[in-house]
Each structure stands twice: as C-alpha cells, then as structure tokens.
Design a protein around this motif. Structure first.
Motif, PDB file in Angstrom:
ATOM      1  N   ARG A   1       4.045   1.540  -0.968  1.00  0.00           N
ATOM      2  CA  ARG A   1       4.735   1.649  -2.262  1.00  0.00           C
ATOM      3  C   ARG A   1       3.789   2.178  -3.342  1.00  0.00           C
ATOM      4  N   GLU A   2       2.571   1.648  -3.361  1.00  0.00           N
ATOM      5  CA  GLU A   2       1.590   2.071  -4.359  1.00  0.00           C
ATOM      6  C   GLU A   2       1.310   3.570  -4.239  1.00  0.00           C
ATOM      7  N   LYS A   3       1.091   4.032  -3.043  1.00  0.00           N
ATOM      8  CA  LYS A   3       0.809   5.454  -2.839  1.00  0.00           C
ATOM      9  C   LYS A   3       1.997   6.313  -3.253  1.00  0.00           C
ATOM     10  N   ARG A   4       3.179   5.902  -2.865  1.00  0.00           N
ATOM     11  CA  ARG A   4       4.372   6.690  -3.220  1.00  0.00           C
ATOM     12  C   ARG A   4       4.624   6.678  -4.721  1.00  0.00           C
ATOM     13  N   ASP A   5       4.370   5.525  -5.368  1.00  0.00           N
ATOM     14  CA  ASP A   5       4.527   5.450  -6.820  1.00  0.00           C
ATOM     15  C   ASP A   5       3.577   6.405  -7.531  1.00  0.00           C
ATOM     16  N   ASN A   6       2.437   6.674  -6.895  1.00  0.00           N
ATOM     17  CA  ASN A   6       1.446   7.596  -7.464  1.00  0.00           C
ATOM     18  C   ASN A   6       1.589   9.007  -6.910  1.00  0.00           C
ATOM     19  N   ASN A   7       2.741   9.273  -6.281  1.00  0.00           N
ATOM     20  CA  ASN A   7       3.007  10.578  -5.680  1.00  0.00           C
ATOM     21  C   ASN A   7       1.917  10.999  -4.700  1.00  0.00           C
ATOM     22  N   GLU A   8       1.423  10.033  -3.941  1.00  0.00           N
ATOM     23  CA  GLU A   8       0.424  10.299  -2.914  1.00  0.00           C
ATOM     24  C   GLU A   8       1.017   9.954  -1.558  1.00  0.00           C
TER      25      GLU A   8
ATOM     26  N   TYR B   1       0.841  -1.197   0.000  1.00  0.00           N
ATOM     27  CA  TYR B   1       0.000   0.000   0.000  1.00  0.00           C
ATOM     28  C   TYR B   1       0.881   1.253   0.000  1.00  0.00           C
TER      29      TYR B   1
END
Length: 99
Positions: A32-39, A30
C-alpha cells in the motif's frame, strides 16, 4: 547477566519476531505504501525491509548483552578490588598483632 538484563535481551529478540500473520500484514502495508507513492512494490524491497527489521533487533540484542557484560564486569572487578583490600587489611592487622 542478571535477570533484568536477560529479560531485556529476550524482549529485544521477541520484538524482532514477526508471526506469519504479522508478516502478511506488514507486506500488505508495504505494498500500500509503495502504491500510495506511485512506486512499484517489489519482493526485493519487501525482503530488504524485513531484513532491516531483523538487523535492528540484532542491534538491540547486542546492546542489551553488552550492557549486561559491562555490569557483570564492573561488579566482578569491584568485588576483586574489595577482596584484595580486605586481604591487605588482614595482613596488616596480622603484622600489628605479631610485632
């Protein structure tokens, strides 16, 4: 509820259970996913995702239980109808033999 339906419901519950290690791995994914989406990953976002998983599992469990109920009810209704029909046949045969 027959064994197959019980197993379906039990499997739905088992799929919903995450072990501590699974929670940790899913939390990392979760983040990693958020950081990959700049969130910004948040505790609330993570809890919401975990809660949604539990809700989906509950829905699956309810579906399995509902299916089992319907099958049992249909079987019971069918058996009742057959019993009534057989009783009517016996009464009819009895009347014929006594007339």
């Amino acid at each position: 509820m027959d064994t197959q339906d019980y197993n379906k419901a039990e499997n739905a519950v088992e799929k919903a259970r995450w072990t501590i290690n699974e929670y940790a791995e899913k939390a990392k994914a979760y983040i990693r996913e958020k950081r990959d989406n700049n969130e910004e990953p948040t505790r609330e976002g993570w809890i919401e995702r975990a809660k949604n998983n539990a809700a989906d599992a509950w829905e699956n469990t309810q579906d399995a239980i509902s299916d089992a109920w319907d099958k049992a009810k249909d079987y019971a209704d069918g058996a009742w109808e057959k019993t009534k029909d057989a009783a009517e046949d016996v009464k009819s045969e009895f009347r014929k033999s006594t007339n």
